[in-house]
Design a protein around this motif. Structure first.
Motif, short mmCIF file in Angstrom:
data_model
loop_
_atom_site.label_atom_id
_atom_site.label_comp_id
_atom_site.label_asym_id
_atom_site.label_seq_id
_atom_site.Cartn_x
_atom_site.Cartn_y
_atom_site.Cartn_z
N ASP A 29 59.49 64.91 31.32
CA ASP A 29 58.39 64.83 32.27
C ASP A 29 58.12 63.37 32.66
N LYS A 33 58.57 61.79 36.42
CA LYS A 33 57.47 61.10 37.09
C LYS A 33 57.87 59.69 37.50
N GLU A 34 58.59 59.01 36.62
CA GLU A 34 59.06 57.66 36.94
C GLU A 34 60.00 57.69 38.13
N LEU A 36 60.06 59.96 40.50
CA LEU A 36 59.29 60.29 41.71
C LEU A 36 58.61 59.04 42.27
N THR A 53 62.71 69.01 43.65
CA THR A 53 62.23 69.34 42.32
C THR A 53 61.78 70.78 42.15
N TRP A 59 51.58 68.26 44.31
CA TRP A 59 51.79 67.74 42.96
C TRP A 59 52.58 66.44 43.03
N VAL A 60 53.62 66.43 43.86
CA VAL A 60 54.43 65.22 44.00
C VAL A 60 53.57 64.09 44.54
N ILE A 63 51.39 62.68 41.76
CA ILE A 63 52.15 61.90 40.78
C ILE A 63 52.64 60.59 41.38
N ALA A 64 53.09 60.66 42.62
CA ALA A 64 53.67 59.47 43.28
C ALA A 64 53.00 59.26 44.64
#
Length: 87
Positions: A29, A33-34, A36, A53, A59-60, A63-64
């Motif tokens: 995970d 995330k890194e 993204l 993904t 959500w993307v 996260i980013a």
């Protein structure tokens, strides 16, 4: 060995496997995330990365986030506050 001893052993083994798999999940995970965040910085959009993904675009984006928009938004909020204070 009684049935209870065997059950105790099965429960302990299952708990150990779960802990190991949870650690693997958390590592994967964090890696995703890194990546993204790197993808977003490289100009990939959240919709494109969502297709890659299987996660939702929202959500993307969470996260980013787009760093340029985040900075612009923060700057605008500061300017709005300064404008309200002077008036």
């Amino acid at each position: 060995m009684s049935d209870m001893d065997a059950l105790d052993t099965e429960i302990q083994n299952a708990a150990r496997r779960r802990t190991q798999l949870e650690e693997q999940f958390l590592q994967a995970d964090a890696e995703l995330k890194e990546l993204l965040v790197k993808g977003r910085a490289a100009g990939l959009g959240p919709s494109e990365m969502a297709k890659l993904t299987g996660f939702t675009r929202e959500w993307v984006s969470k996260i980013a986030p787009d760093q340029s928009k985040s900075r612009k938004g923060a700057i605008q909020r500061r300017l709005d506050r300064l404008g309200n204070d002077s008036g």
